[in-house]
Design a protein around this motif. Structure first.
Motif, mmCIF file in Angstrom:
data_model
loop_
_atom_site.group_PDB
_atom_site.id
_atom_site.type_symbol
_atom_site.label_atom_id
_atom_site.label_comp_id
_atom_site.label_asym_id
_atom_site.label_seq_id
_atom_site.Cartn_x
_atom_site.Cartn_y
_atom_site.Cartn_z
ATOM 1 N N TRP A 231 0.823 -1.215 0.000
ATOM 2 C CA TRP A 231 0.000 0.000 0.000
ATOM 3 C C TRP A 231 0.855 1.263 0.000
ATOM 4 C CZ3 TRP A 231 -3.931 2.689 -1.154
ATOM 5 C CH2 TRP A 231 -4.192 3.920 -0.529
ATOM 6 N N ASN A 232 1.997 1.219 0.661
ATOM 7 C CA ASN A 232 2.861 2.394 0.679
ATOM 8 C C ASN A 232 3.329 2.770 -0.725
ATOM 9 O OD1 ASN A 232 2.904 3.166 3.417
ATOM 10 N ND2 ASN A 232 4.275 1.465 3.894
ATOM 11 N N ASN A 233 3.650 1.753 -1.525
ATOM 12 C CA ASN A 233 4.030 2.034 -2.913
ATOM 13 C C ASN A 233 2.872 2.667 -3.671
ATOM 14 O OD1 ASN A 233 6.541 0.962 -2.435
ATOM 15 N ND2 ASN A 233 6.115 -1.016 -3.388
ATOM 16 N N LEU A 234 1.665 2.155 -3.432
ATOM 17 C CA LEU A 234 0.480 2.711 -4.088
ATOM 18 C C LEU A 234 0.241 4.157 -3.643
ATOM 19 C CD1 LEU A 234 -1.904 -0.355 -3.803
ATOM 20 C CD2 LEU A 234 -0.831 0.506 -5.895
ATOM 21 N N ARG A 235 0.496 4.437 -2.382
ATOM 22 C CA ARG A 235 0.317 5.803 -1.873
ATOM 23 C C ARG A 235 1.303 6.760 -2.538
ATOM 24 N NH1 ARG A 235 2.299 8.453 2.854
ATOM 25 N NH2 ARG A 235 3.461 6.563 3.383
ATOM 26 N N PHE A 236 2.533 6.322 -2.721
ATOM 27 C CA PHE A 236 3.520 7.150 -3.407
ATOM 28 C C PHE A 236 3.124 7.353 -4.869
ATOM 29 C CE2 PHE A 236 5.859 6.555 0.366
ATOM 30 C CZ PHE A 236 6.974 7.375 0.348
ATOM 31 N N PHE A 237 2.611 6.298 -5.490
ATOM 32 C CA PHE A 237 2.125 6.405 -6.866
ATOM 33 C C PHE A 237 1.025 7.456 -6.972
ATOM 34 C CE2 PHE A 237 -1.575 5.032 -9.395
ATOM 35 C CZ PHE A 237 -1.082 5.218 -10.674
ATOM 36 N N MET A 238 0.075 7.423 -6.058
ATOM 37 C CA MET A 238 -1.054 8.347 -6.081
ATOM 38 C C MET A 238 -0.594 9.791 -5.907
ATOM 39 S SD MET A 238 -4.577 7.878 -3.924
ATOM 40 C CE MET A 238 -3.658 7.740 -2.393
ATOM 41 N N GLU A 239 0.345 10.015 -5.004
ATOM 42 C CA GLU A 239 0.814 11.381 -4.779
ATOM 43 C C GLU A 239 1.604 11.908 -5.965
ATOM 44 O OE1 GLU A 239 -0.134 13.396 -2.630
ATOM 45 O OE2 GLU A 239 -1.202 12.012 -1.334
ATOM 46 N N LEU B 245 -4.711 2.424 -13.397
ATOM 47 C CA LEU B 245 -4.487 2.074 -11.995
ATOM 48 C C LEU B 245 -4.986 3.140 -11.035
ATOM 49 C CD1 LEU B 245 -3.243 0.181 -9.873
ATOM 50 C CD2 LEU B 245 -1.051 1.358 -10.239
ATOM 51 N N LEU B 246 -4.876 4.425 -11.391
ATOM 52 C CA LEU B 246 -5.150 5.512 -10.455
ATOM 53 C C LEU B 246 -6.538 5.445 -9.827
ATOM 54 C CD1 LEU B 246 -4.184 8.072 -9.071
ATOM 55 C CD2 LEU B 246 -4.983 9.379 -11.053
ATOM 56 N N PRO B 247 -7.629 5.309 -10.599
ATOM 57 C CA PRO B 247 -8.946 5.287 -9.938
ATOM 58 C C PRO B 247 -9.104 4.119 -8.970
ATOM 59 C CG PRO B 247 -9.138 4.758 -12.286
ATOM 60 C CD PRO B 247 -7.754 5.265 -12.066
ATOM 61 N N LYS B 248 -8.440 2.995 -9.242
ATOM 62 C CA LYS B 248 -8.516 1.855 -8.331
ATOM 63 C C LYS B 248 -7.827 2.183 -7.012
ATOM 64 C CE LYS B 248 -8.439 -1.337 -12.263
ATOM 65 N NZ LYS B 248 -7.678 -2.399 -12.964
ATOM 66 N N VAL B 249 -6.687 2.863 -7.093
ATOM 67 C CA VAL B 249 -5.957 3.226 -5.878
ATOM 68 C C VAL B 249 -6.739 4.277 -5.091
ATOM 69 C CG1 VAL B 249 -3.806 4.156 -4.964
ATOM 70 C CG2 VAL B 249 -3.759 2.669 -6.971
ATOM 71 N N GLU B 250 -7.341 5.235 -5.795
ATOM 72 C CA GLU B 250 -8.117 6.265 -5.103
ATOM 73 C C GLU B 250 -9.361 5.660 -4.471
ATOM 74 O OE1 GLU B 250 -6.934 10.447 -7.189
ATOM 75 O OE2 GLU B 250 -8.500 9.288 -8.190
ATOM 76 N N ALA B 251 -9.940 4.637 -5.097
ATOM 77 C CA ALA B 251 -11.079 3.944 -4.488
ATOM 78 C C ALA B 251 -10.649 3.247 -3.203
ATOM 79 C CB ALA B 251 -11.669 2.936 -5.471
ATOM 80 N N ALA C 281 -12.105 4.026 0.483
ATOM 81 C CA ALA C 281 -12.614 2.971 1.356
ATOM 82 C C ALA C 281 -11.907 2.997 2.710
ATOM 83 C CB ALA C 281 -12.424 1.612 0.687
ATOM 84 N N PHE C 282 -10.606 3.252 2.684
ATOM 85 C CA PHE C 282 -9.849 3.331 3.925
ATOM 86 C C PHE C 282 -10.335 4.506 4.779
ATOM 87 C CE2 PHE C 282 -6.131 4.964 6.276
ATOM 88 C CZ PHE C 282 -5.887 3.860 7.087
ATOM 89 N N ARG C 283 -10.588 5.646 4.121
ATOM 90 C CA ARG C 283 -11.078 6.815 4.870
ATOM 91 C C ARG C 283 -12.450 6.522 5.464
ATOM 92 N NH1 ARG C 283 -6.362 8.737 5.826
ATOM 93 N NH2 ARG C 283 -5.277 9.603 4.030
ATOM 94 N N GLN C 284 -13.274 5.791 4.740
ATOM 95 C CA GLN C 284 -14.588 5.440 5.249
ATOM 96 C C GLN C 284 -14.471 4.555 6.483
ATOM 97 O OE1 GLN C 284 -17.526 6.600 4.183
ATOM 98 N NE2 GLN C 284 -18.512 5.504 5.872
#
Length: 298
Positions: free
Chosen positions: A3-11, A64-70, A74-77
């Motif tokens: 998930w950390n890699n995905l978070r860096f990707f999103m930013e 990939l981006l919309p999947k990571v943002e989803a 979900a995590f924020r929810q």
């Protein structure tokens, strides 16, 4: 998948450059690059293309981006549903970058966004108050307020507000004169305006609709610089009413002639479900409605 890699990707997708993403994540830019390389190895795909002005999502990255943002949404929810949900400081979090025209950003949006930030201390608002077009497609901002309605792309678009512009000059410039009473009497006066070849939108070619000046005292890419020059007595200019109308140093000229332009607000389609985006989007609409009389000052 980490998930950390995905978070860096999103930013990086949002910021557009390694250094900007690193600032948001409070790490070194080499760490961002290393995380992206690791994710690309995991996915077996190139997620970004390197360009002169930064990193742009590849086709695989855009998928990939919309999947990571989803996943983020979900995590924020889950966070909001958990035992910490009632804590005062467990509200909106993350970064929302807003690109807006200089005058609107500084005179109308900044005070409201400052108050909003105080209510949400874990939310960071970047306000890009720039005398140029800010591009959603290049991930320069999350929400863009522009003078032209976006014509294409997977974006959510809404009309934010109309605003009025008028001709102004300072009392010092006019002296004992009443100022021009007709369009023809504008001839011979000095003007303050934009630098023609640096205009970022045709919507700012306003003065030419009324009069083509023969003499300029000052030209600037900045509407606030133009305003200050007019207030200092440099000449006549077309200025937004929300910038100039309350200044007692200025006189409105030719009241029978006025101009109207429209602010349009847009954000990427895939970001519309993010709580922080929804909240800031709603705030901007609320501010525009609240400031309507000021924006459309006659």
């Amino acid at each position: 998948m980490d998930w950390n890699n995905l978070r860096f990707f999103m930013e990086l997708a949002r910021a557009g450059t390694l250094h900007a993403a690193a600032r948001r994540l409070e790490v070194d830019h080499t760490t961002v690059a290393r995380r992206i390389r690791a994710l690309e190895q995991q996915t077996g795909a190139t997620l970004f293309t390197r360009e002169a002005d930064g990193h742009r999502l590849s086709e695989a990255g855009r998928q990939l981006l919309p999947k990571v943002e989803a996943m983020e949404a979900a995590f924020r929810q889950m966070e909001r549903s958990g035992p910490l949900a009632m804590a005062a400081d467990e509200g909106l979090s993350g970064v929302v970058r807003i690109g807006a025209t200089e005058g609107l950003a500084t005179r109308v949006l900044a005070p409201a966004l400052a108050q909003f930030s105080r209510l949400h201390p874990r939310l960071v608002v970047d306000l890009l108050a720039l005398p140029r077009l800010v591009h959603l497609s290049r991930r320069e901002a999350d929400i863009v307020i522009s003078l032209e309605r976006p014509a294409r792309g997977s974006v959510v678009v809404a009309k934010l507000a109309d605003y009025s512009l008028h001709l102004y000059a300072s009392r010092d410039y006019l002296g004992d004169q009443h100022g021009p009473q007709t369009v023809e009497e504008l001839a011979g006066h000095s003007f303050v305006s934009y630098v023609d070849d640096l205009l970022f939108t045709k919507e700012l070619q306003i003065l030419d609709e009324l009069h083509r000046p023969q003499q300029f005292a000052l030209r600037s890419t900045s509407i606030l610089a133009q305003y200050e020059a007019v207030a200092a007595g440099a000449g006549i200019a077309v200025l937004p009413a929300f910038v100039a109308a309350s200044d007692a140093r200025l006189v409105r000229l030719l009241p029978q002639h006025h101009f109207k332009r429209t602010f349009w607000m847009s954000m990427p389609q895939e970001a519309r479900q993010l709580p922080r985006m929804q909240a800031v989007w709603a705030l901007l609409r609320e501010v525009a409605e609240r400031e309507q009389l000021r924006l459309l000052a006659p």
